[in-house]
Motif scaffolding. Structure first.
Motif, PDB file in Angstrom:
ATOM      1  N   ARG A 178      28.095   4.521  24.954  1.00 34.18           N
ATOM      2  CA  ARG A 178      29.336   4.056  24.339  1.00 34.18           C
ATOM      3  C   ARG A 178      30.515   4.298  25.268  1.00 34.18           C
ATOM      4  NH1 ARG A 178      29.176   6.253  18.779  1.00 34.18           N
ATOM      5  NH2 ARG A 178      29.639   8.204  19.871  1.00 34.18           N
ATOM      6  N   ALA A 179      30.523   5.459  25.924  1.00 31.67           N
ATOM      7  CA  ALA A 179      31.587   5.753  26.884  1.00 31.67           C
ATOM      8  C   ALA A 179      31.480   4.849  28.107  1.00 31.67           C
ATOM      9  CB  ALA A 179      31.513   7.220  27.309  1.00 31.67           C
ATOM     10  N   ASN A 180      30.273   4.606  28.556  1.00 33.63           N
ATOM     11  CA  ASN A 180      30.056   3.707  29.687  1.00 33.63           C
ATOM     12  C   ASN A 180      30.562   2.300  29.356  1.00 33.63           C
ATOM     13  OD1 ASN A 180      29.133   2.603  32.105  1.00 33.63           O
ATOM     14  ND2 ASN A 180      27.060   2.303  31.336  1.00 33.63           N
ATOM     15  N   TYR A 181      30.267   1.856  28.137  1.00 33.40           N
ATOM     16  CA  TYR A 181      30.760   0.554  27.661  1.00 33.40           C
ATOM     17  C   TYR A 181      32.281   0.493  27.776  1.00 33.40           C
ATOM     18  CZ  TYR A 181      32.277  -2.764  24.007  1.00 33.40           C
ATOM     19  OH  TYR A 181      32.902  -3.768  23.298  1.00 33.40           O
ATOM     20  N   GLN A 220      33.418   0.558  31.542  1.00 37.61           N
ATOM     21  CA  GLN A 220      33.208  -0.723  32.225  1.00 37.61           C
ATOM     22  C   GLN A 220      34.207  -1.781  31.775  1.00 37.61           C
ATOM     23  OE1 GLN A 220      31.284  -0.961  34.769  1.00 37.61           O
ATOM     24  NE2 GLN A 220      30.244   1.003  34.531  1.00 37.61           N
ATOM     25  N   ARG A 221      34.782  -1.587  30.599  1.00 35.03           N
ATOM     26  CA  ARG A 221      35.808  -2.516  30.099  1.00 35.03           C
ATOM     27  C   ARG A 221      37.216  -2.099  30.508  1.00 35.03           C
ATOM     28  NH1 ARG A 221      35.111  -5.308  24.432  1.00 35.03           N
ATOM     29  NH2 ARG A 221      36.287  -6.789  25.691  1.00 35.03           N
ATOM     30  N   GLY A 222      37.303  -1.049  31.328  1.00 35.65           N
ATOM     31  CA  GLY A 222      38.602  -0.686  31.891  1.00 35.65           C
ATOM     32  C   GLY A 222      39.216   0.598  31.385  1.00 35.65           C
ATOM     33  N   ASP A 223      38.553   1.290  30.449  1.00 37.43           N
ATOM     34  CA  ASP A 223      39.094   2.534  29.913  1.00 37.43           C
ATOM     35  C   ASP A 223      38.663   3.694  30.809  1.00 37.43           C
ATOM     36  OD1 ASP A 223      39.992   4.675  28.479  1.00 37.43           O
ATOM     37  OD2 ASP A 223      38.656   4.387  26.751  1.00 37.43           O
ATOM     38  N   ARG A 224      39.522   4.082  31.736  1.00 36.15           N
ATOM     39  CA  ARG A 224      39.180   5.136  32.689  1.00 36.15           C
ATOM     40  C   ARG A 224      39.028   6.499  32.008  1.00 36.15           C
ATOM     41  NH1 ARG A 224      37.208   3.164  37.187  1.00 36.15           N
ATOM     42  NH2 ARG A 224      37.708   5.162  38.204  1.00 36.15           N
ATOM     43  N   GLU A 225      39.665   6.685  30.838  1.00 34.76           N
ATOM     44  CA  GLU A 225      39.566   7.952  30.117  1.00 34.76           C
ATOM     45  C   GLU A 225      38.141   8.208  29.621  1.00 34.76           C
ATOM     46  OE1 GLU A 225      41.978  10.444  29.480  1.00 34.76           O
ATOM     47  OE2 GLU A 225      42.814   9.321  31.182  1.00 34.76           O
ATOM     48  N   ALA A 226      37.363   7.136  29.466  1.00 37.57           N
ATOM     49  CA  ALA A 226      35.988   7.278  28.985  1.00 37.57           C
ATOM     50  C   ALA A 226      35.136   8.083  29.969  1.00 37.57           C
ATOM     51  CB  ALA A 226      35.365   5.904  28.749  1.00 37.57           C
ATOM     52  N   ALA A 227      35.569   8.146  31.210  1.00 33.86           N
ATOM     53  CA  ALA A 227      34.826   8.921  32.217  1.00 33.86           C
ATOM     54  C   ALA A 227      34.745  10.391  31.837  1.00 33.86           C
ATOM     55  CB  ALA A 227      35.493   8.764  33.580  1.00 33.86           C
ATOM     56  N   LYS A 228      35.748  10.901  31.109  1.00 28.36           N
ATOM     57  CA  LYS A 228      35.735  12.295  30.688  1.00 28.36           C
ATOM     58  C   LYS A 228      34.544  12.569  29.763  1.00 28.36           C
ATOM     59  CE  LYS A 228      40.770  12.817  30.954  1.00 28.36           C
ATOM     60  NZ  LYS A 228      42.001  13.108  30.157  1.00 28.36           N
ATOM     61  N   ILE A 229      34.267  11.623  28.866  1.00 20.27           N
ATOM     62  CA  ILE A 229      33.144  11.778  27.937  1.00 20.27           C
ATOM     63  C   ILE A 229      31.829  11.715  28.698  1.00 20.27           C
ATOM     64  CG2 ILE A 229      31.952  10.737  25.956  1.00 20.27           C
ATOM     65  CD1 ILE A 229      34.676   9.688  25.025  1.00 20.27           C
ATOM     66  N   MET A 230      31.756  10.814  29.664  1.00 21.23           N
ATOM     67  CA  MET A 230      30.532  10.686  30.458  1.00 21.23           C
ATOM     68  C   MET A 230      30.256  11.971  31.229  1.00 21.23           C
ATOM     69  SD  MET A 230      31.449   6.814  31.664  1.00 21.23           S
ATOM     70  CE  MET A 230      30.024   6.433  32.656  1.00 21.23           C
ATOM     71  N   LYS A 231      31.311  12.591  31.757  1.00 22.74           N
ATOM     72  CA  LYS A 231      31.135  13.850  32.488  1.00 22.74           C
ATOM     73  C   LYS A 231      30.734  14.983  31.541  1.00 22.74           C
ATOM     74  CE  LYS A 231      35.106  13.610  34.860  1.00 22.74           C
ATOM     75  NZ  LYS A 231      36.135  13.994  35.863  1.00 22.74           N
ATOM     76  N   LYS A 232      31.228  14.946  30.302  1.00 23.35           N
ATOM     77  CA  LYS A 232      30.813  15.952  29.323  1.00 23.35           C
ATOM     78  C   LYS A 232      29.327  15.801  28.994  1.00 23.35           C
ATOM     79  CE  LYS A 232      35.195  16.834  26.953  1.00 23.35           C
ATOM     80  NZ  LYS A 232      35.939  16.752  25.661  1.00 23.35           N
TER      81      LYS A 232
END
Length: 302
Positions: free
Chosen positions: A253-256, A259-271
């Protein structure tokens, strides 16, 4: 010891032998196994290869010793030294995670050799495609031909009931299937009229397959079908027993979003990566770290 009975094949005799092994391992007597369905002498004759049981009696005595067909099939296949669905999938998955190309190539060679003697065998054709699709992850020189892909998609479209083998085959070959056909076939797989859709191992296989397909859609920038599948998993509430799958959904979900431009989602992926490391899922963590590096997401070395 079972006396050789020329009336029945080795495979037929093995049914009674394996039943006896499971009955004794479970601590049931022949009388308890027979229940009200058949007599003790019938059970004894069955276990010693003198007779075989009709299907409804066999299912009844299996139930009497608390063994389901899935467990029995696994024990039966191991007794005959053949490869059970679970064992095959586990061996293939482990080979992929460790990039054990030699083992995957050995499995492929065995299937290809069997196909040379029986070229019209549908099961062998599907196994051949399955192993090549898995090999592709570690060696991109392995590809599926157009003829094989047509055979595969036609097989999926002809299915009226998606079993464990079909679901895993679909998930492992998803990246080769035309994106529109992939979306259509995924809808068919998760259709609620499937007879076995409530079985625990089928539910888990579907979840794992859908998670893989979400990843395929996101990588190909097909965001709408990815969003629908994410919502499907959210609506069906992945059970807490399936913690790895819940974590994978959070990551997907964070990757989705990323990939759509939400750079903040990278924080969730790193968690998610931190959780994998904490749980000592080193192989999966390595794959995730490699993905994040490819997407230029900074990952701590620790």
């Amino acid at each position: 010891m079972v006396t050789k009975n020329l009336k029945y094949s080795e495979e037929e005799l093995a049914i009674g032998i394996v039943f006896k092994m499971l009955r004794q391992a479970k601590g049931f007597s022949q009388r308890e196994a027979a229940g009200k369905e058949i007599s003790v002498p019938q059970i004894s004759n069955f276990e010693h290869g003198k007779t075989i049981l009709v299907t409804h009696h066999f299912l009844a005595v299996l139930n009497n010793i608390n063994v389901d067909m899935f467990e029995f099939q696994n024990a039966y296949n191991q007794y005959l030294d053949s490869k059970d669905i679970l064992l095959f999938s586990t061996k293939v998955s482990e080979a992929v995670m460790t990039q054990n190309i030699a083992l995957l190539e050995l499995l492929l060679k065995k299937v290809e050799n069997a196909l040379s003697f029986n070229p019209d065998n549908k099961k062998l054709k599907l196994d051949n495609i399955r192993i090549k699709s898995v090999l592709y992850f570690v060696n991109t020189s392995y590809t599926i031909t157009d003829n094989e892909l047509n055979f595969l998609t036609n097989y999926f479209y002809d299915l009226k009931e998606w079993g464990l083998y079909d679901i895993r085959l679909f998930g492992q070959c998803a990246q080769f299937i035309d994106i529109l056909k992939l979306a259509d076939l995924t809808s068919k797989m998760i259709a609620p009229m499937q007879t076995n859709c409530e079985l625990h191992h089928i539910k888990l296989a579907v979840i794992q397959c859908v998670l893989n397909i979400i990843n395929v859609f996101v990588n190909q920038k097909m965001f709408e079908p990815a969003r629908r599948l994410i919502k499907y998993l959210e609506d069906n509430e992945i059970h807490e027993y399936f913690m790895f799958e819940k974590l994978t959904l959070i990551y997907n979900r964070a990757n989705y979003s990323f990939q759509r431009g939400d750079r903040e989602a990278a924080k969730i992926m790193k968690k998610c990566l931190e959780v994998l490391k904490f749980c000592d899922c080193s192989k999966t963590a390595t794959q995730v770290a490699r993905e994040l590096h490819d997407w230029e997401i900074e990952v701590p070395n620790s």
